[in-house]
Motif scaffolding. Structure first.
Motif, PDB file in Angstrom:
ATOM      1  N   HIS A  99      -5.875  -4.640  -2.841  1.00 17.82           N
ATOM      2  CA  HIS A  99      -5.731  -2.996  -3.544  1.00 17.82           C
ATOM      3  C   HIS A  99      -5.687  -3.683  -5.202  1.00 17.82           C
ATOM      4  O   HIS A  99      -5.123  -2.419  -5.790  1.00 17.82           O
ATOM      5  N   ARG A 100      -5.958  -4.673  -5.618  1.00 19.42           N
ATOM      6  CA  ARG A 100      -6.085  -4.983  -6.922  1.00 19.42           C
ATOM      7  C   ARG A 100      -6.485  -3.733  -7.355  1.00 19.42           C
ATOM      8  O   ARG A 100      -6.129  -3.551  -8.845  1.00 19.42           O
ATOM      9  N   LEU A 115       1.883   1.710  -3.603  1.00 16.97           N
ATOM     10  CA  LEU A 115       1.365   1.757  -4.389  1.00 16.97           C
ATOM     11  C   LEU A 115       0.336   3.421  -3.962  1.00 16.97           C
ATOM     12  O   LEU A 115       0.401   4.531  -5.614  1.00 16.97           O
ATOM     13  N   PRO A 125       1.056  -0.831  -0.100  1.00 17.39           N
ATOM     14  CA  PRO A 125       0.075   0.161  -0.444  1.00 17.39           C
ATOM     15  C   PRO A 125       0.586   1.458  -0.034  1.00 17.39           C
ATOM     16  O   PRO A 125       0.472   2.401  -0.219  1.00 17.39           O
ATOM     17  N   LEU A 179      -3.158  -8.848  -1.106  1.00 17.62           N
ATOM     18  CA  LEU A 179      -2.630  -7.658  -1.649  1.00 17.62           C
ATOM     19  C   LEU A 179      -4.535  -7.359  -2.431  1.00 17.62           C
ATOM     20  O   LEU A 179      -4.747  -6.833  -2.732  1.00 17.62           O
ATOM     21  N   GLY A 196      -7.477  -0.730  -6.826  1.00 17.43           N
ATOM     22  CA  GLY A 196      -6.766   0.564  -7.120  1.00 17.43           C
ATOM     23  C   GLY A 196      -5.160   0.344  -8.008  1.00 17.43           C
ATOM     24  O   GLY A 196      -4.663   1.009  -8.716  1.00 17.43           O
ATOM     25  N   PHE A 197      -4.974  -0.664  -8.375  1.00 14.75           N
ATOM     26  CA  PHE A 197      -3.715  -1.364  -9.153  1.00 14.75           C
ATOM     27  C   PHE A 197      -3.748  -1.266 -10.492  1.00 14.75           C
ATOM     28  O   PHE A 197      -2.709  -0.798 -11.253  1.00 14.75           O
TER      29      PHE A 197
END
Length: 164
Positions: free
Chosen positions: A101-102, A66, A63, A98, A104-105
Motif C-alpha cells: 500500500h506504500r 486509505l 486499506p 503494509l 498509493g500512500f
C-alpha cells in the motif's frame, strides 16, 4: 470522541477497540455519510491505531483508511490521521503487512500537499494578507495542513524519494 478514549490503548482495551473499529467502518465509506463524519471517523481510527496498532489487523484497517482519504472537510483530522499512517508506514515491523500500500500512500500524501499549496495560493490571491486575528483563525481552520504538518509530509515524501 471515541478515538480519544482509545488512544492509551494496549491489550487491556483491545476487545473494545475492535468493536469500536467495527462500528466506525461504515462511516469510512465515502458517499454513505457526510464528509465531515467520515473525516472524524478517520481521526478516531487513527487514534485507536496509535494505542493498539500492534494488536490490530493493520492489513484490514489501513486499506479502508486509505480508501477514505483524503480528508475533505474537517482538515483538523489530517494531523492525527496522516501522522499515524506515516508512523505505520515507517515501522519496519509493519513493512510486510503494509508494503503493498506504500506507493498509493505516497501518491496520496503528494496529492494532499499539492492541494494544500494550491488552496493557500488561491486564498492569498483572492484575500491578500490580513492582520485580523479572526481572519487568521478562519484561515487555519480552512487550511488543509498546518505549516508544521506540511513540512513533515514533505520530509516524509523526500525521504521516500518522492519529489513534490
Amino acid at each position: 470522541c471515541a478515538g480519544v478514549l482509545a488512544a492509551p490503548g494496549g491489550p487491556a482495551v483491545l476487545g473494545a477497540m475492535q468493536q469500536l473499529l467495527s462500528a466506525l467502518r461504515p462511516l469510512l465509506e465515502r458517499g454513505r455519510v457526510a464528509d465531515r463524519l467520515s473525516d472524524n471517523a478517520l481521526g478516531a481510527v487513527a487514534r485507536v491505531l496509535r494505542g493498539s496498532a500492534a494488536h490490530l489487523p493493520l492489513g484490514e484497517i489501513v486499506p479502508v483508511m486509505l480508501a477514505a482519504l483524503p480528508i475533505r472537510e474537517d482538515y483538523r483530522e489530517n494531523e492525527v490521521t496522516l501522522r499515524t499512517l506515516m508512523v505505520l508506514f515507517s515501522d519496519a515491523g509493519t513493512q510486510q503487512i503494509l508494503g503493498g500500500h506504500r506507493p498509493g500512500f505516497l501518491q496520496l500524501l503528494a496529492s494532499v500537499v499539492v492541494q494544500h499549496d494550491a488552496a493557500v495560493v488561491e486564498r492569498l490571491a483572492t484575500q491578500g494578507v490580513s492582520d485580523d486575528d479572526e481572519a487568521e483563525d478562519q484561515e487555519e481552520q480552512d487550511d488543509h495542513l498546518t505549516p508544521t504538518m506540511r513540512a513533515e509530509l514533505a520530509a516524509f515524501l523526500a525521504a521516500s524519494g518522492v519529489a513534490i
